[in-house]
Write an enzyme that holds these catalytic residues in place. Structure first.
Site, PDB file in Angstrom:
ATOM      1  N   SER A  18       0.843  -1.209   0.000  1.00 45.89           N
ATOM      2  CA  SER A  18       0.000   0.000   0.000  1.00 45.89           C
ATOM      3  C   SER A  18       0.870   1.248   0.000  1.00 45.89           C
ATOM      4  CB  SER A  18      -0.911  -0.001   1.233  1.00 45.89           C
ATOM      5  OG  SER A  18      -1.699  -1.165   1.241  1.00 45.89           O
ATOM      6  N   ASN A  25       7.624   8.849   5.773  1.00 47.36           N
ATOM      7  CA  ASN A  25       8.719   7.924   6.044  1.00 47.36           C
ATOM      8  C   ASN A  25       8.136   6.527   5.921  1.00 47.36           C
ATOM      9  OD1 ASN A  25      10.691   6.245   6.886  1.00 47.36           O
ATOM     10  ND2 ASN A  25      10.970   7.159   8.915  1.00 47.36           N
ATOM     11  N   SER A  69       4.126  -6.148  -3.108  1.00 46.11           N
ATOM     12  CA  SER A  69       3.821  -6.333  -1.683  1.00 46.11           C
ATOM     13  C   SER A  69       4.518  -7.587  -1.199  1.00 46.11           C
ATOM     14  CB  SER A  69       2.319  -6.487  -1.457  1.00 46.11           C
ATOM     15  OG  SER A  69       2.082  -6.961  -0.135  1.00 46.11           O
ATOM     16  N   HIS A 106       1.570 -13.020  -0.094  1.00 44.10           N
ATOM     17  CA  HIS A 106       2.073 -12.675  -1.425  1.00 44.10           C
ATOM     18  C   HIS A 106       3.188 -13.636  -1.870  1.00 44.10           C
ATOM     19  CE1 HIS A 106      -0.279  -8.933  -1.869  1.00 44.10           C
ATOM     20  NE2 HIS A 106      -0.387  -9.139  -0.568  1.00 44.10           N
ATOM     21  N   ASP A 145       0.392  -8.656  -6.570  1.00 45.09           N
ATOM     22  CA  ASP A 145      -0.068 -10.051  -6.535  1.00 45.09           C
ATOM     23  C   ASP A 145       0.498 -10.859  -7.692  1.00 45.09           C
ATOM     24  OD1 ASP A 145      -1.573  -9.220  -4.400  1.00 45.09           O
ATOM     25  OD2 ASP A 145      -3.460  -9.075  -5.501  1.00 45.09           O
TER      26      ASP A 145
HETATM   27  C1  LIG Z   1      -3.350  -5.835  -5.691  1.00 48.73           C
HETATM   28  C2  LIG Z   1      -2.885  -5.390  -4.335  1.00 48.73           C
HETATM   29  N1  LIG Z   1      -2.283  -4.197  -4.216  1.00 48.73           N
HETATM   30  C3  LIG Z   1      -1.837  -3.750  -3.031  1.00 48.73           C
HETATM   31  C4  LIG Z   1      -1.963  -4.503  -1.880  1.00 48.73           C
HETATM   32  C5  LIG Z   1      -1.487  -3.963  -0.570  1.00 48.73           C
HETATM   33  O1  LIG Z   1      -0.344  -4.618  -0.089  1.00 48.73           O
HETATM   34  P1  LIG Z   1       0.035  -4.528   1.463  1.00 48.73           P
HETATM   35  O2  LIG Z   1      -0.887  -5.451   2.202  1.00 48.73           O
HETATM   36  O3  LIG Z   1       1.461  -4.954   1.536  1.00 48.73           O
HETATM   37  O4  LIG Z   1      -0.167  -3.120   1.893  1.00 48.73           O
HETATM   38  C6  LIG Z   1      -2.590  -5.746  -1.958  1.00 48.73           C
HETATM   39  C7  LIG Z   1      -2.747  -6.550  -0.728  1.00 48.73           C
HETATM   40  O5  LIG Z   1      -3.000  -7.723  -0.723  1.00 48.73           O
HETATM   41  C8  LIG Z   1      -3.075  -6.197  -3.208  1.00 48.73           C
HETATM   42  O6  LIG Z   1      -3.699  -7.386  -3.327  1.00 48.73           O
END
Ligand SMILES: Cc1ncc(COP(=O)(O)O)c(C=O)c1O
Length: 480
Positions: A95, A308, A234, A239, A204
């Site tokens: 994210s 940060n 991610s 993942h 993903d």
């Molecule tokens: C397509 C996609 N983008 C972004 C994310 C966000 O990743 P994170 O959980 O590391 O913040 C996810 C989370 O599963 C995701 O499936």
């Protein structure tokens, strides 16, 4: 004992401990724990590692550098080389990677006509994970939602021209759904023609390939995450690789973007010295920027409104071991998907099974492909199936049944995101917060009928066969 001997003994014991304590987390091919159907949990995904990752983490902890250092630098180099990109910057989540990638495109350091400003539009798709889209809104830009194709789960590109507004549309930002590459040939040509940025959310899909035909008709493959201007990863446990928490922004070609992403990741600062180093620019006290006095310390000069979002070096130490497993993990994901597909094929009267983008059908001998000349090789995140509209049960019924058998499932994340409370509220607060193209019936179908099973590399053939048998038991019970 000397310091080195103590360290060696700690690592020897760590290895012994981990072999016993983490037996169920090993890759499926290395698992020796007994599988007891109905008792052993079969999650849809889980962290998959051996004592090698644990030793690497402990070794890094003993060093106690903590902040990004030699492991971080090495993993950034290794990830960039794996995908064939110019650079990779590690961050603390997928994210955060999406937030940084999008925010970078709002930088005043970019040419005025390319810089994304509040009110500019960004094409994305309606079904998926929220933080693929939220950075657009968080930066005051306007997501324009295409529908999803229920079979590939990717954007339905029939609405692309309707979504585009000359002068307003500045970028395309979307995810490769559940490891399935979106139609990169169409999207990259569209972006090139209209001068748009492309951010691939590759969170993903690490390990997935996209094939395009060359002039001689021969197919050449490139990894997803190497087609856009920026792409993201991610490393959260479900993942393809895990660092616990973690993520990355890949800088595909343009090193201007590297400086901007790095600045925004690191408090917005203008200085690019790594942690623990000073004066890499050789004029730390020689700059005059903004309205600061000449010679103001470059280390404390801020050219962006930043964050940060850095991870820790021990996370990167884990990631370096995980990255060495990428090829075997990818092969396991594909083999697990194929085993499920073959084992459930006789239930095609009740379910529509996912297809890779550009495929028109699955057969036991392989996929059949469309006329585009392009192909895909997804490193699947999950095995998605849609309950057919006339089936006498719902996807929630199936999820409940499998859950009682300790088999994990997931729906396609947020379903049709425009129906999520946060997006409904955003529209209430500002009716122009986002636009939709068409009625989003595909995204609604995914929300109402899709479910995915696990294919992660910690699964064993016994577990997959139990999943297959359980789906059959469910259908038999429902149709009795
Ligand atoms: C397509 C996609 N983008 C972004 C994310 C966000 O990743 P994170 O959980 O590391 O913040 C996810 C989370 O599963 C995701 O499936």
């Amino acid at each position: 004992m000397t310091q080195e001997e103590i360290r060696a003994e700690i690592l020897r014991l760590t290895r012994e401990y981990s072999k016993q304590a983490h037996a169920v987390s090993r890759p499926g091919a290395l698992r020796e724990d007994a599988f007891v159907p109905g008792e052993t949990t079969v999650p849809y995904a889980a962290r998959t590692f051996t004592e090698d990752e644990v030793c690497s983490a402990v070794d890094s902890m003993l060093e106690f550098w903590l902040t990004l250092g030699k492991n971080g630098e090495a993993l950034e180099r290794e990830l960039a080389a794996t995908l064939g990109n110019k650079r990779t910057l590690l961050v603390n989540s997928g994210s955060s990677a999406n937030l940084l990638a999008f925010s970078a495109l709002t930088s005043a350091k970019l040419p005025a006509e390319r810089r994304i400003r509040p009110g500019d539009e960004v094409i994305t798709c309606a079904a998926g994970f929220p933080t693929t889209v939220t950075p657009i809104l968080q930066n005051g830009a306007v997501p324009v939602f295409l529908d999803n194709d229920p079979l590939t789960a990717n954007a339905d590109l029939a609405g692309l021209d309707e979504a585009y507004r000359p002068g307003k549309t500045k970028a395309v930002m979307m995810a490769h759904a559940l490891g399935n590459p979106f139609d990169l040939a169409t999207i990259t040509a569209f972006c090139e023609k209209n001068g748009l940025w492309l951010i691939e959310d590759n969170c993903d899909a690490l390990g997935s390939l996209y094939y395009t035909p060359g002039e001689n008709g021969e197919l050449s493959a490139r990894p997803t995450g190497s087609f856009g201007d920026l792409s993201t990863q991610s490393f959260y446990p479900p993942h393809h690789l895990t660092l616990g928490e973690g993520g990355a922004v890949n800088i595909v070609r343009d090193m201007r973007l590297k400086l901007i992403v790095e600045s925004m990741r690191d408090w917005g600062r203008d200085c690019w010295c790594p942690s623990g180093q000073d004066n890499t620019c050789n004029k730390r006290f020689g700059w005059q920027l903004g309205e600061l006095p000449k010679g103001y310390d470059h280390k404390y000069t801020y050219s962006h409104l930043g964050y940060n979002l850095k991870p820790l070096d021990p996370q990167a130490a884990i990631g370096r071991v995980q990255l060495k497993r990428l090829d075997t993990f990818t092969a396991a994901r594909i083999a697990n998907w194929e085993r499920l597909r073959a084992g459930l094929d006789d239930l095609a009267g009740f379910f529509d099974f996912s297809l890779p983008t550009h495929a028109t059908a699955w057969t036991p001998e392989g996929f059949q492909w469309d006329d585009s000349g392009c192909r895909t090789a997804p490193s699947w995140f999950g095995f998605q199936m849609l309950v057919k509209p006339d089936a006498p049960f719902s996807h929630s019924d199936l999820a409940r049944f499998l859950n009682a058998r300790k088999i994990g499932t997931r729906m396609f994340f947020g379903g049709n995101l425009t129906r999520q409370p946060a997006f409904v509220q955003a529209k209430k607060d500002n009716p122009a917060a986002f636009r939709t193209v068409g009625a989003l019936t595909g995204a609604d179908r995914i929300m109402n009928a899709a479910l995915f099973l696990g294919v992660y590399p910690g699964l064993t053939p016994d577990m997959i066969d139990y999943m297959i048998a359980s789906v059959h038991d469910f259908v038999a019970e429902q149709t009795r």
